[in-house]
Write a protein that holds these residues in place. Structure first.
Motif, short mmCIF file in Angstrom:
data_model
loop_
_atom_site.label_atom_id
_atom_site.label_comp_id
_atom_site.label_asym_id
_atom_site.label_seq_id
_atom_site.Cartn_x
_atom_site.Cartn_y
_atom_site.Cartn_z
N LEU A 172 -31.32 145.79 19.07
CA LEU A 172 -32.40 145.59 18.10
C LEU A 172 -33.15 146.89 17.86
O LEU A 172 -33.46 147.23 16.71
N SER A 173 -33.43 147.64 18.93
CA SER A 173 -34.13 148.91 18.76
C SER A 173 -33.26 149.91 18.02
O SER A 173 -33.75 150.69 17.19
N LEU A 174 -31.96 149.89 18.28
CA LEU A 174 -31.04 150.82 17.61
C LEU A 174 -31.01 150.57 16.10
O LEU A 174 -31.16 151.51 15.31
N VAL A 175 -30.83 149.33 15.71
CA VAL A 175 -30.72 149.03 14.29
C VAL A 175 -32.07 149.18 13.58
O VAL A 175 -32.12 149.39 12.37
N SER A 176 -33.16 149.10 14.35
CA SER A 176 -34.49 149.26 13.74
C SER A 176 -34.89 150.72 13.60
O SER A 176 -35.58 151.10 12.65
#
Length: 221
Positions: free
Chosen positions: A169-173
């Motif tokens: 989630l942090s990567l795609v955000s």
């Protein structure tokens, strides 16, 4: 911006609910189902971000297969071998819910209000991305809490899966528009690791008769 921010924020908020359910459910089958729902939410988020980066469609397909289908199937399959009832955790249900709630509130608020310290990028200041990063850290902390506070080895595997979802989630955000985001996401899928851990846990259960990690620590080989 091509993203549907309302849908993204709704799906992200649901990640917290599924995390709590996965951590606190004493029935391992229900905990696995909660994880499966969270995996579907992560896939949906990747798909929503793909509106601004078509390379993410490839990651969506891989994540759907590995996160939402294979990993839950592996977990449920091995639960059939080891038993549905979780080994009694360190904290009782009420106390554990209180601790999890405090962690949720504390880390969500700290991250949301101080996102510039964790991700000093212009994108991180925007509403939907700020919220996603706060939720990602919260889910990550809940995954660590599951690993540290649960005695059942299956539940620690579920905690590991929560960590993976938080990282993705942090990567795609943080980098939704980069081509490399999809490649990194695919490369960091942990389905093989999960399968190996479950295989080992089932073997230990067969030989020793328990999945209690505290009891396993006391064994002498």
């Amino acid at each position: 911006m091509p993203y549907n921010e309302n849908l993204i924020q709704t799906a992200s908020m649901l990640l917290i609910i599924t995390s709590i359910a996965a951590v606190e459910a004493s029935n391992l089958r229900r905990a696995a189902i909660a994880y499966a729902l969270q995996a579907l939410l992560i896939c949906a988020l990747i798909l929503l971000f793909a509106a601004g980066n078509p390379n993410l469609y490839m990651w969506f397909v891989v994540a759907l297969i590995t996160k939402a289908i294979l990993t839950p199937w592996f977990i449920l399959r091995y639960i059939n071998k080891t038993g549905e009832q979780e080994v009694k955790p360190i904290l009782g249900f009420g106390a554990s819910v209180i601790v999890a709630s405090v962690l949720l509130y504390t880390f969500y608020r700290l991250t949301h209000e101080n996102v510039e310290l964790l991700a000093p990028t212009p994108l991180a200041y925007e509403g939907v991305f700020r919220t996603n990063l706060a939720i990602a850290l919260t889910v990550f902390v809940l995954g660590i809490y599951a690993i540290l506070s649960r005695r059942d080895a299956i539940k620690t595997v579920i905690g590991l899966c929560l960590l993976e979802n938080a990282i993705h989630l942090s990567l795609v955000s943080l980098a939704p528009t980069l081509k490399e985001t999809a490649l990194i996401g695919i490369a960091t899928e942990v389905v093989v690791t999960v399968y190996m851990l479950l295989y080992i846990i089932a073997g230990i259960k067969e030989k020793v008769g328990t999945t209690d990690t505290f009891e396993l620590k006391e064994l002498h080989w």
